[in-house]
Scaffold this motif. Structure first.
Motif, PDB file in Angstrom:
ATOM      1  N   TRP A  81       0.835  -1.196   0.000  1.00  0.00           N
ATOM      2  CA  TRP A  81       0.000   0.000   0.000  1.00  0.00           C
ATOM      3  C   TRP A  81       0.871   1.247   0.000  1.00  0.00           C
ATOM      4  N   VAL A  82       0.262   2.408  -0.223  1.00  0.00           N
ATOM      5  CA  VAL A  82       1.011   3.663  -0.316  1.00  0.00           C
ATOM      6  C   VAL A  82       1.371   4.167   1.066  1.00  0.00           C
ATOM      7  N   GLY A  83       0.348   4.413   1.917  1.00  0.00           N
ATOM      8  CA  GLY A  83       0.609   4.915   3.260  1.00  0.00           C
ATOM      9  C   GLY A  83      -0.649   5.489   3.878  1.00  0.00           C
ATOM     10  N   THR A 106       5.497   4.628   1.241  1.00  0.00           N
ATOM     11  CA  THR A 106       5.982   5.939   1.674  1.00  0.00           C
ATOM     12  C   THR A 106       6.847   5.873   2.921  1.00  0.00           C
ATOM     13  N   GLU A 107       6.936   4.694   3.538  1.00  0.00           N
ATOM     14  CA  GLU A 107       7.835   4.519   4.678  1.00  0.00           C
ATOM     15  C   GLU A 107       9.248   4.159   4.242  1.00  0.00           C
ATOM     16  N   ASN A 108       9.417   3.862   2.968  1.00  0.00           N
ATOM     17  CA  ASN A 108      10.744   3.539   2.458  1.00  0.00           C
ATOM     18  C   ASN A 108      11.572   4.814   2.311  1.00  0.00           C
ATOM     19  N   ASP A 109      12.819   4.783   2.748  1.00  0.00           N
ATOM     20  CA  ASP A 109      13.656   5.983   2.748  1.00  0.00           C
ATOM     21  C   ASP A 109      13.857   6.552   1.351  1.00  0.00           C
ATOM     22  N   GLN A 110      14.067   5.677   0.358  1.00  0.00           N
ATOM     23  CA  GLN A 110      14.293   6.159  -1.010  1.00  0.00           C
ATOM     24  C   GLN A 110      13.086   6.932  -1.533  1.00  0.00           C
ATOM     25  N   LEU A 114      11.899  11.470  -1.991  1.00  0.00           N
ATOM     26  CA  LEU A 114      11.420  12.028  -3.262  1.00  0.00           C
ATOM     27  C   LEU A 114      10.022  12.633  -3.165  1.00  0.00           C
ATOM     28  N   LEU A 115       9.414  12.570  -1.986  1.00  0.00           N
ATOM     29  CA  LEU A 115       8.049  13.066  -1.840  1.00  0.00           C
ATOM     30  C   LEU A 115       7.990  14.578  -2.035  1.00  0.00           C
ATOM     31  N   ASP A 135       2.542  15.045  -0.965  1.00  0.00           N
ATOM     32  CA  ASP A 135       1.752  14.522  -2.067  1.00  0.00           C
ATOM     33  C   ASP A 135       2.006  13.024  -2.146  1.00  0.00           C
ATOM     34  N   ASN A 136       0.986  12.245  -1.855  1.00  0.00           N
ATOM     35  CA  ASN A 136       1.141  10.787  -1.801  1.00  0.00           C
ATOM     36  C   ASN A 136       0.671  10.075  -3.066  1.00  0.00           C
ATOM     37  N   HIS A 137       0.434  10.806  -4.130  1.00  0.00           N
ATOM     38  CA  HIS A 137       0.045  10.182  -5.404  1.00  0.00           C
ATOM     39  C   HIS A 137       1.301   9.709  -6.133  1.00  0.00           C
ATOM     40  N   ILE A 138       2.073   8.883  -5.429  1.00  0.00           N
ATOM     41  CA  ILE A 138       3.429   8.541  -5.874  1.00  0.00           C
ATOM     42  C   ILE A 138       3.451   7.652  -7.104  1.00  0.00           C
ATOM     43  N   TRP A 139       2.351   6.964  -7.412  1.00  0.00           N
ATOM     44  CA  TRP A 139       2.329   6.056  -8.563  1.00  0.00           C
ATOM     45  C   TRP A 139       2.373   6.829  -9.887  1.00  0.00           C
ATOM     46  N   LEU A 140       2.199   8.157  -9.834  1.00  0.00           N
ATOM     47  CA  LEU A 140       2.285   8.965 -11.040  1.00  0.00           C
ATOM     48  C   LEU A 140       3.704   9.474 -11.291  1.00  0.00           C
TER      49      LEU A 140
END
Length: 302
Positions: A81-83, A106-110, A114-115, A135-140
């Protein structure tokens, strides 16, 4: 409610519930939302099936889990999941699940490094709808998608070591296709980078930053409620003052609402789908998803 009773079931009884319940779904890899499933399927293809908790058309901010969702989640070999700022319906149901079977992106440091800060890339007209600091729409983000694919690869190799060669090849194929797709998208969007537009949902910051698109701002309105005259006047003024070419709605918005907002302007109406509702989960789905978003931008901006 049944869902609450299921959550409170002692952990010792869960294996029996999973075996005997008619609600059990034998999915092994589960993701919260469809775009994450696109990336997951690219790496897991030929090894294990990928399934999604969130139904098409539902919002990850407001969805309520069904009993079958909970059983699917608890029986999965891996849940991705994202977070908690994105899928607000998830955290309370993860208690008692082995942390090694959970990948919170989103818990991953890498990825965390980049968030983007929410609304950092342009202004927002209304602040009624807030997702959190980032901004948690990281899949974009193609860059974050690459990191996500590598994280999923590392998890799957540990879970299915006898299938490591397939998983390795899947990752290699995905990364190659992703790079080629990025090049295609950059070329396609090159001629519309100076065309200004507004959106109703501030979801596209990573994609816009990557491909240098000209987002002028976002309007926050409830898609199920007709905006008042004051809001309509405010939006129309913004569209005119910023010389917007287009305003993008999402599938949940009624065309009638958006048409009223652009009445009296020269602004075109487009549609963006940040969750890939019409895309079937497959090993090539993520790149198809990015290309569809690209075409949706072009349809309105060209």
């Amino acid at each position: 409610m049944l869902i609450n009773r299921l959550i409170k079931i002692p952990h010792i009884l869960l294996p029996f519930l999973l075996i005997f319940s008619p609600l059990v779904v034998q999915a092994k890899i589960v993701t919260s939302i469809k775009p994450v499933a696109f990336i997951t399927e690219a790496i897991a293809s030929g090894v294990i099936d990928t399934e999604v908790l969130l139904p098409d058309g539902a919002s990850p901010h407001t969805y309520s889990l069904k009993p079958s969702d909970l059983l699917k989640l608890r029986s999965a070999d891996l849940f991705i999941w994202v977070g908690e700022d994105m899928e607000t319906f998830i955290p309370s149901v993860l208690q008692g699940i082995d942390s090694h079977k959970i990948l919170e992106l989103t818990e991953n440091d890498q990825i965390e490094n980049l968030l983007l800060t929410s609304h950092s890339h342009h202004e927002e007209i209304s602040h009624d709808h807030h997702h959190g600091e980032f901004d948690n729409h990281i899949w974009l983000s193609p860059q974050i998608a690459e990191i996500t694919a590598r994280l999923i690869h590392d998890k799957l190799v540990k879970i299915y070591p006898d299938k490591s060669s397939i998983i390795d090849q899947n990752l290699e194929n995905f990364l190659l296709e992703l790079k080629q797709t990025e090049q295609v998208i950059a070329k396609k969007l090159n001629n519309v980078q100076n065309k200004g537009y507004f959106v109703f949902h501030d979801s596209y910051g990573y994609f816009e930053t990557k491909f240098n698109l000209n987002n002028l701002g976002s309007f926050t309105i409830n898609p199920s409620i007709q905006p008042g005259l004051k809001k309509i006047y405010e939006i129309q003024n913004e569209l005119k003052n910023k010389n917007a070419v287009c305003i993008f709605r999402e599938p949940q918005f009624s065309p009638a609402i958006v048409n009223k907002l652009v009445d009296g302007t020269h602004v075109k109406v487009g549609e963006l789908d940040p969750l890939g509702i019409d895309i079937v989960i497959s090993k090539n789905a993520y790149c198809k998803f990015l290309l569809k978003i690209t075409q949706q931008f072009l349809n309105c901006l060209e």
